[in-house]
Design a protein around this motif. Structure first.
Motif, mmCIF file in Angstrom:
data_model
loop_
_atom_site.group_PDB
_atom_site.id
_atom_site.type_symbol
_atom_site.label_atom_id
_atom_site.label_comp_id
_atom_site.label_asym_id
_atom_site.label_seq_id
_atom_site.Cartn_x
_atom_site.Cartn_y
_atom_site.Cartn_z
ATOM 1 N N LYS A 47 -5.821 -11.844 69.111
ATOM 2 C CA LYS A 47 -5.416 -12.518 67.870
ATOM 3 C C LYS A 47 -4.007 -13.100 67.953
ATOM 4 O O LYS A 47 -3.652 -13.958 67.155
ATOM 5 C CB LYS A 47 -5.439 -11.522 66.695
ATOM 6 C CG LYS A 47 -6.799 -11.320 66.078
ATOM 7 C CD LYS A 47 -6.687 -10.505 64.789
ATOM 8 C CE LYS A 47 -5.949 -11.204 63.681
ATOM 9 N NZ LYS A 47 -6.776 -11.739 62.606
ATOM 10 N N ARG A 49 -1.554 -11.134 67.342
ATOM 11 C CA ARG A 49 -1.028 -10.464 66.155
ATOM 12 C C ARG A 49 0.023 -9.449 66.564
ATOM 13 O O ARG A 49 -0.196 -8.670 67.488
ATOM 14 C CB ARG A 49 -2.211 -9.767 65.475
ATOM 15 C CG ARG A 49 -1.913 -8.948 64.242
ATOM 16 C CD ARG A 49 -3.267 -8.585 63.638
ATOM 17 N NE ARG A 49 -3.227 -7.658 62.554
ATOM 18 C CZ ARG A 49 -3.830 -7.910 61.384
ATOM 19 N NH1 ARG A 49 -4.461 -9.036 61.194
ATOM 20 N NH2 ARG A 49 -3.800 -7.008 60.440
ATOM 21 N N SER A 134 -9.611 -9.883 60.579
ATOM 22 C CA SER A 134 -10.389 -11.120 60.578
ATOM 23 C C SER A 134 -10.375 -11.743 61.983
ATOM 24 O O SER A 134 -9.402 -11.618 62.715
ATOM 25 C CB SER A 134 -9.813 -12.082 59.545
ATOM 26 O OG SER A 134 -8.424 -12.202 59.714
ATOM 27 N N ASN A 136 -9.772 -14.380 63.584
ATOM 28 C CA ASN A 136 -9.055 -15.644 63.800
ATOM 29 C C ASN A 136 -7.743 -15.353 64.506
ATOM 30 O O ASN A 136 -7.303 -14.205 64.545
ATOM 31 C CB ASN A 136 -8.760 -16.298 62.439
ATOM 32 C CG ASN A 136 -8.034 -15.338 61.505
ATOM 33 O OD1 ASN A 136 -8.669 -14.465 60.910
ATOM 34 N ND2 ASN A 136 -6.727 -15.465 61.404
ATOM 35 N N SER A 142 -9.242 -17.591 58.113
ATOM 36 C CA SER A 142 -10.272 -16.634 58.514
ATOM 37 C C SER A 142 -11.619 -17.331 58.660
ATOM 38 O O SER A 142 -11.951 -18.227 57.885
ATOM 39 C CB SER A 142 -10.396 -15.530 57.473
ATOM 40 O OG SER A 142 -9.157 -14.883 57.296
ATOM 41 N N HIS A 220 0.193 -17.795 55.957
ATOM 42 C CA HIS A 220 -0.915 -17.028 56.512
ATOM 43 C C HIS A 220 -2.142 -17.722 55.979
ATOM 44 O O HIS A 220 -2.059 -18.488 55.030
ATOM 45 C CB HIS A 220 -0.826 -15.605 55.973
ATOM 46 C CG HIS A 220 -1.359 -14.577 56.929
ATOM 47 N ND1 HIS A 220 -0.578 -13.946 57.840
ATOM 48 C CD2 HIS A 220 -2.609 -14.080 57.120
ATOM 49 C CE1 HIS A 220 -1.313 -13.083 58.538
ATOM 50 N NE2 HIS A 220 -2.551 -13.153 58.115
HETATM 51 MG MG MG Z 1 -6.588 -11.898 58.690
#
Ligand code: MG
Ligand code: AMP
Length: 324
Positions: A47, A49, A134, A136, A142, A220
């Motif tokens: 991700k 992330r 999610s 993405n 998403s 976001h």
């Molecule tokens: Mg998300």
């Protein structure tokens, strides 16, 4: 649509430490065995992330909740009983089974039971918890179809389960039940009004400026195109002006302007029902990106019911971007 043998195969992939994209009623998730630290680490990597941003642990039923958390307060029991399976995530004190890697180092864990037959079948075939944000790349919109997932993640995911388009279309409502009174950390598929009706008292709505957890960052859920929010009656004028200035303008046309001719690159009429709008919102943003828009003009819906979640996502899509 996923078959029984697809579900068996997906469960195998999870057992082997792989990543499975799975449909839920909210959005598609990028799932891993919640107890497999290496698989969880791969989610963050795929991700893009930051590792400090916690994931949601998906479980197969409310009766499994005690296995994943330290304790279940009465309020959590009440809300789980009422809204699970469904788009409600409860934040509770982390049980030992949940690795800190999945909670971003927090001593709390977010848990929910998804209301989707494919997700529930996978949870049942797998037997454990599936941690899934999610599906993405970090910060982007998403996915609400299996094709969206493939477009976002390609080969980075080991297996994609197709469960059709998501019925709710925005993420779950996240409620922190670790304190004296529950508080909404993120508005989503279960409305504040629904929660209040069950609890019997009013709860605080999330403040839009309150940055605490991912999904709460200013930018976001954002498409590539820049998003500009204006009053509903100004959408057509704003779009036309930007188009004249050389932008490729996409418009989310509010129901109050339905039928109005707008000079823009692409115009998407927004459903009047909040249920319909929530279901389509991310698909609209992706479509306007695909059609080459560099600017999207939209307005906020009335922020009650599902309109609170829609407004939250639109505000964040329109938020300042650090990388651009
Ligand atoms: Mg998300
Ligand atoms: P995503 O599915 O990408 O929206 O990611 C899951 C969301 O769950 C994150 O955005 C967080 O906002 C939320 N979350 C997960 N765990 C916690 C936690 N322990 N406390 C607060 N929020 C959490």
């Amino acid at each position: 649509m996923a078959t029984t043998s697809d579900i068996e195969k997906a469960a195998e992939v999870l057992r082997a430490g792989g990543l499975v994209a799975l449909p839920t009623e909210t959005v598609y998730g990028l799932g891993a065995n919640a107890e497999d630290v290496a698989a969880v680490a791969r989610i963050f990597q795929v991700k893009g992330r930051p590792p400090s941003h916690p994931l949601i642990v998906h479980i197969g039923g409310a009766h499994h909740l005690d296995e994943w958390v330290e304790e279940v307060p009465a309020t959590a029991r009440l809300l789980a009983g009422q809204f699970w399976p469904g788009p409600l995530t409860l934040v509770l004190r982390r049980g030992r089974r949940v690795p800190l890697e999945a909670t971003g180092g927090l001593e709390t864990v977010a848990v929910r039971v998804p209301d989707h037959p494919v997700a529930l079948a996978l949870l049942s075939a797998f037997g454990g918890g599936i941690t899934a944000p999610s599906a993405n790349r970090f910060g982007s919109v998403s996915p609400t179809t299996a094709d969206d997932v493939r477009a976002e993640l390609g080969d980075a995911v080991d297996f994609v389960l197709d469960g059709g388009p998501c019925g709710v279309g925005v993420e779950s409502t996240i409620v922190d039940v670790t304190g004296e009174t529950p508080s909404i950390l993120r508005p989503g598929g279960v409305t504040r009004e629904d929660l209040e009706a069950v609890l019997g008292y009013l709860i605080e709505a999330p403040s839009t400026s309150h940055v605490r957890v991912p999904g709460q960052h200013p930018s976001h859920y954002a498409p590539s195109a820049r998003v500009v929010l204006v009053e509903p009656e100004k959408v057509a004028d704003e779009a036309q002006l930007a188009q004249e200035q050389g932008h490729q303008v996409g418009v989310l046309l509010p129901p109050s302007l339905a039928g109005t001719a707008v000079k823009a690159h692409a115009v998407v009429p927004v459903p009047a029902s909040m249920v319909g709008y929530a279901r389509e919102l991310y698909g609209f943003l992706r479509e306007l990106d695909r059609r080459g828009c560099d600017l999207i003009v939209a307005s906020l819906p009335v922020e009650e019911g599902l309109g609170l979640a829609i407004g939250n996502r639109l505000r964040r899509a329109a938020g300042p971007r650090s990388s651009q």
